[in-house]
Design a protein around this motif. Structure first.
Motif, PDB file in Angstrom:
ATOM      1  N   TYR A 112       4.309   5.762   2.683  1.00 39.16           N
ATOM      2  CA  TYR A 112       3.168   5.872   3.589  1.00 39.16           C
ATOM      3  C   TYR A 112       3.583   5.460   5.005  1.00 39.16           C
ATOM      4  O   TYR A 112       4.590   4.763   5.198  1.00 39.16           O
ATOM      5  CB  TYR A 112       2.013   4.987   3.109  1.00 39.16           C
ATOM      6  CG  TYR A 112       1.519   5.334   1.723  1.00 39.16           C
ATOM      7  CD1 TYR A 112       0.676   6.419   1.514  1.00 39.16           C
ATOM      8  CD2 TYR A 112       1.918   4.590   0.612  1.00 39.16           C
ATOM      9  CE1 TYR A 112       0.225   6.742   0.229  1.00 39.16           C
ATOM     10  CE2 TYR A 112       1.475   4.904  -0.667  1.00 39.16           C
ATOM     11  CZ  TYR A 112       0.632   5.982  -0.842  1.00 39.16           C
ATOM     12  OH  TYR A 112       0.202   6.292  -2.117  1.00 39.16           O
ATOM     13  N   ASP A 113       2.815   5.868   5.979  1.00 36.75           N
ATOM     14  CA  ASP A 113       3.158   5.577   7.373  1.00 36.75           C
ATOM     15  C   ASP A 113       2.088   4.694   8.007  1.00 36.75           C
ATOM     16  O   ASP A 113       1.041   5.196   8.430  1.00 36.75           O
ATOM     17  CB  ASP A 113       3.301   6.880   8.168  1.00 36.75           C
ATOM     18  CG  ASP A 113       3.737   6.627   9.607  1.00 36.75           C
ATOM     19  OD1 ASP A 113       4.047   5.467   9.939  1.00 36.75           O
ATOM     20  OD2 ASP A 113       3.776   7.595  10.395  1.00 36.75           O
ATOM     21  N   PRO A 114       2.332   3.393   8.107  1.00 36.56           N
ATOM     22  CA  PRO A 114       1.338   2.499   8.710  1.00 36.56           C
ATOM     23  C   PRO A 114       1.255   2.624  10.227  1.00 36.56           C
ATOM     24  O   PRO A 114       0.408   1.984  10.852  1.00 36.56           O
ATOM     25  CB  PRO A 114       1.835   1.113   8.302  1.00 36.56           C
ATOM     26  CG  PRO A 114       3.312   1.272   8.167  1.00 36.56           C
ATOM     27  CD  PRO A 114       3.513   2.660   7.624  1.00 36.56           C
ATOM     28  N   PHE A 115       2.143   3.447  10.818  1.00 33.42           N
ATOM     29  CA  PHE A 115       2.155   3.620  12.275  1.00 33.42           C
ATOM     30  C   PHE A 115       1.306   4.802  12.734  1.00 33.42           C
ATOM     31  O   PHE A 115       1.235   5.084  13.930  1.00 33.42           O
ATOM     32  CB  PHE A 115       3.594   3.810  12.769  1.00 33.42           C
ATOM     33  CG  PHE A 115       4.456   2.587  12.624  1.00 33.42           C
ATOM     34  CD1 PHE A 115       4.535   1.651  13.638  1.00 33.42           C
ATOM     35  CD2 PHE A 115       5.177   2.374  11.457  1.00 33.42           C
ATOM     36  CE1 PHE A 115       5.328   0.513  13.504  1.00 33.42           C
ATOM     37  CE2 PHE A 115       5.970   1.245  11.308  1.00 33.42           C
ATOM     38  CZ  PHE A 115       6.047   0.303  12.332  1.00 33.42           C
ATOM     39  N   THR A 116       0.660   5.510  11.828  1.00 26.83           N
ATOM     40  CA  THR A 116      -0.195   6.626  12.231  1.00 26.83           C
ATOM     41  C   THR A 116      -1.357   6.094  13.075  1.00 26.83           C
ATOM     42  O   THR A 116      -1.820   4.974  12.871  1.00 26.83           O
ATOM     43  CB  THR A 116      -0.764   7.365  11.008  1.00 26.83           C
ATOM     44  OG1 THR A 116      -1.444   6.424  10.164  1.00 26.83           O
ATOM     45  CG2 THR A 116       0.343   8.046  10.220  1.00 26.83           C
TER      46      THR A 116
ATOM     47  N   THR B 106      -3.023  -6.812   6.354  1.00 26.90           N
ATOM     48  CA  THR B 106      -2.155  -5.816   6.965  1.00 26.90           C
ATOM     49  C   THR B 106      -0.718  -6.310   7.067  1.00 26.90           C
ATOM     50  O   THR B 106       0.224  -5.552   6.796  1.00 26.90           O
ATOM     51  CB  THR B 106      -2.692  -5.431   8.355  1.00 26.90           C
ATOM     52  OG1 THR B 106      -4.064  -5.044   8.234  1.00 26.90           O
ATOM     53  CG2 THR B 106      -1.920  -4.260   8.926  1.00 26.90           C
ATOM     54  N   LEU B 107      -0.530  -7.573   7.432  1.00 25.42           N
ATOM     55  CA  LEU B 107       0.819  -8.127   7.482  1.00 25.42           C
ATOM     56  C   LEU B 107       1.500  -8.043   6.110  1.00 25.42           C
ATOM     57  O   LEU B 107       2.689  -7.730   6.013  1.00 25.42           O
ATOM     58  CB  LEU B 107       0.778  -9.585   7.949  1.00 25.42           C
ATOM     59  CG  LEU B 107       0.488  -9.816   9.433  1.00 25.42           C
ATOM     60  CD1 LEU B 107       0.231 -11.300   9.687  1.00 25.42           C
ATOM     61  CD2 LEU B 107       1.628  -9.303  10.310  1.00 25.42           C
ATOM     62  N   LEU B 108       0.735  -8.309   5.057  1.00 27.27           N
ATOM     63  CA  LEU B 108       1.303  -8.253   3.711  1.00 27.27           C
ATOM     64  C   LEU B 108       1.572  -6.823   3.246  1.00 27.27           C
ATOM     65  O   LEU B 108       2.381  -6.613   2.341  1.00 27.27           O
ATOM     66  CB  LEU B 108       0.366  -8.940   2.715  1.00 27.27           C
ATOM     67  CG  LEU B 108       0.248 -10.463   2.815  1.00 27.27           C
ATOM     68  CD1 LEU B 108      -0.806 -10.977   1.838  1.00 27.27           C
ATOM     69  CD2 LEU B 108       1.594 -11.129   2.554  1.00 27.27           C
ATOM     70  N   GLY B 109       0.882  -5.851   3.856  1.00 25.37           N
ATOM     71  CA  GLY B 109       0.963  -4.491   3.336  1.00 25.37           C
ATOM     72  C   GLY B 109       1.884  -3.529   4.051  1.00 25.37           C
ATOM     73  O   GLY B 109       2.232  -2.483   3.493  1.00 25.37           O
ATOM     74  N   VAL B 110       2.299  -3.852   5.278  1.00 25.90           N
ATOM     75  CA  VAL B 110       3.048  -2.885   6.077  1.00 25.90           C
ATOM     76  C   VAL B 110       4.345  -2.448   5.397  1.00 25.90           C
ATOM     77  O   VAL B 110       4.621  -1.247   5.258  1.00 25.90           O
ATOM     78  CB  VAL B 110       3.340  -3.448   7.483  1.00 25.90           C
ATOM     79  CG1 VAL B 110       4.400  -2.605   8.199  1.00 25.90           C
ATOM     80  CG2 VAL B 110       2.071  -3.474   8.316  1.00 25.90           C
TER      81      VAL B 110
ATOM     82  N   GLY C 159      -4.109   3.539  12.053  1.00 28.01           N
ATOM     83  CA  GLY C 159      -3.653   2.948  10.800  1.00 28.01           C
ATOM     84  C   GLY C 159      -3.421   1.456  10.893  1.00 28.01           C
ATOM     85  O   GLY C 159      -3.893   0.769  11.811  1.00 28.01           O
ATOM     86  N   GLU C 160      -2.630   0.936   9.944  1.00 30.07           N
ATOM     87  CA  GLU C 160      -2.479  -0.502   9.798  1.00 30.07           C
ATOM     88  C   GLU C 160      -1.871  -1.178  11.024  1.00 30.07           C
ATOM     89  O   GLU C 160      -2.292  -2.292  11.409  1.00 30.07           O
ATOM     90  CB  GLU C 160      -1.640  -0.802   8.556  1.00 30.07           C
ATOM     91  CG  GLU C 160      -2.379  -0.635   7.244  1.00 30.07           C
ATOM     92  CD  GLU C 160      -2.514   0.812   6.806  1.00 30.07           C
ATOM     93  OE1 GLU C 160      -3.212   1.063   5.805  1.00 30.07           O
ATOM     94  OE2 GLU C 160      -1.933   1.699   7.475  1.00 30.07           O
ATOM     95  N   VAL C 161      -0.870  -0.569  11.634  1.00 28.02           N
ATOM     96  CA  VAL C 161      -0.262  -1.203  12.800  1.00 28.02           C
ATOM     97  C   VAL C 161      -1.232  -1.274  13.973  1.00 28.02           C
ATOM     98  O   VAL C 161      -1.275  -2.254  14.713  1.00 28.02           O
ATOM     99  CB  VAL C 161       1.034  -0.470  13.209  1.00 28.02           C
ATOM    100  CG1 VAL C 161       1.606  -1.051  14.502  1.00 28.02           C
ATOM    101  CG2 VAL C 161       2.077  -0.590  12.082  1.00 28.02           C
ATOM    102  N   ASP C 162      -2.075  -0.256  14.109  1.00 28.47           N
ATOM    103  CA  ASP C 162      -3.100  -0.306  15.143  1.00 28.47           C
ATOM    104  C   ASP C 162      -4.119  -1.418  14.866  1.00 28.47           C
ATOM    105  O   ASP C 162      -4.692  -2.000  15.788  1.00 28.47           O
ATOM    106  CB  ASP C 162      -3.825   1.047  15.271  1.00 28.47           C
ATOM    107  CG  ASP C 162      -3.026   2.042  16.105  1.00 28.47           C
ATOM    108  OD1 ASP C 162      -1.991   1.640  16.673  1.00 28.47           O
ATOM    109  OD2 ASP C 162      -3.433   3.214  16.186  1.00 28.47           O
ATOM    110  N   VAL C 163      -4.350  -1.697  13.592  1.00 25.71           N
ATOM    111  CA  VAL C 163      -5.235  -2.815  13.227  1.00 25.71           C
ATOM    112  C   VAL C 163      -4.641  -4.127  13.734  1.00 25.71           C
ATOM    113  O   VAL C 163      -5.351  -4.985  14.289  1.00 25.71           O
ATOM    114  CB  VAL C 163      -5.441  -2.879  11.699  1.00 25.71           C
ATOM    115  CG1 VAL C 163      -6.158  -4.176  11.302  1.00 25.71           C
ATOM    116  CG2 VAL C 163      -6.243  -1.676  11.218  1.00 25.71           C
ATOM    117  N   LEU C 164      -3.326  -4.284  13.577  1.00 23.37           N
ATOM    118  CA  LEU C 164      -2.663  -5.495  14.072  1.00 23.37           C
ATOM    119  C   LEU C 164      -2.725  -5.564  15.594  1.00 23.37           C
ATOM    120  O   LEU C 164      -2.955  -6.630  16.175  1.00 23.37           O
ATOM    121  CB  LEU C 164      -1.211  -5.517  13.601  1.00 23.37           C
ATOM    122  CG  LEU C 164      -0.973  -5.632  12.082  1.00 23.37           C
ATOM    123  CD1 LEU C 164       0.496  -5.524  11.776  1.00 23.37           C
ATOM    124  CD2 LEU C 164      -1.546  -6.929  11.534  1.00 23.37           C
TER     125      LEU C 164
END
Length: 248
Positions: free
Chosen positions: A232-236, A220-224, A239-244
């Motif tokens: 794309y929106d990783p903040f949905t 996820t760090l590499l993909g944001v 989504g990815e930011v919630d994974v972090l």
């Protein structure tokens, strides 16, 4: 006439759907060649190649529905997730292809890429420093030597299709090749960590759960930033930011 729909489109490649036919447009001919070869070698159900005229690859739709969706509560059964895990194990046990897959860089290169990405995420104000630092700490467990296996390379749950708790196909093999088995498992369970036990039940032994959790953070760090740069929106929610944030 069947309607044309855009499945995905960014600067690297695009996929269109016309009825039951998918048209993948990729300017990198070598990547298309590797994808076709990977589907031929994979011991799991894959789309049928209808024709190939670079830069376009035409493949058939696979039956069933996607395993689940990132950012939404899981609706698939435990049996379906276990079936996906069993299929991934079959792939990982197959002969290793001769080319590197996604993340095929050396351990030193991967570590350097991760550290550089973390610095940019903070410097550009994309993510808070404490969130990045915590996930960089978690990601450390994935930075270890591994034995390369036949990996899909982008085993997102939207690429895994099931029907009646049986796996019917895995699509999008453009990143397939030699890689870390636990990266595939982490990618498939990203955002649905509650399903990890089901996947492992189907996959079998030799699974280090701490390394999978580390890959959740590392991937996820590499993909944001890539996601943001490609529309794309990783903040949905979910989504990815919630994974972090889940690792805090």
């Amino acid at each position: 006439m069947d309607e044309v729909s855009v499945v995905v489109a960014h600067s690297e490649r695009a996929t269109l759907r016309v009825g039951d036919v998918f048209l993948k447009v990729d300017a990198d001919r070598a990547r298309i060649d590797r994808e076709v070869e990977a589907m031929a070698l994979a011991p799991v159900p894959t789309p049928k190649v209808l024709w190939r005229e670079p830069p376009v690859l035409a493949i058939s739709a696979v039956p069933g529905t996607v395993l689940d969706r990132l950012g939404r509560p899981s609706t698939a059964s435990s049996a379906a997730w276990a079936a996906a895990g069993a299929a991934v194990r079959k792939l990982h046990d197959a002969p290793v292809p001769p080319w590197p897959g996604r993340g095929g860089q050396s351990l030193d290169e991967l570590t350097a890429d991760l550290d550089s990405e973390c610095e940019r995420l903070v410097a550009d104000g994309v993510l808070p420093a404490d969130l990045v630092a915590r996930n960089r700490q978690v990601a450390e467990a994935a930075l270890r030597p591994w034995t390369p296996v036949f990996t899909h390379g982008d085993l997102h749950i939207a690429h895994v299709f099931v029907d009646d708790d049986k796996l019917t196909g895995i699509i999008d093999w453009s990143e397939a090749g030699q890689g870390d088995a636990l990266r595939d498992l982490a990618t498939m369970t990203l955002g649905h960590r509650e399903r990890l036990a089901d996947v492992v039940a189907g996959y079998g032994t030799d699974v280090d759960l701490d390394v999978i959790r580390a890959w959740w953070s590392l991937r996820t760090l590499l993909g944001v930033r890539w996601l943001i740069e490609h529309g794309y929106d990783p903040f949905t929610p979910g989504g990815e930011v919630d994974v972090l944030k889940a690792s805090m």
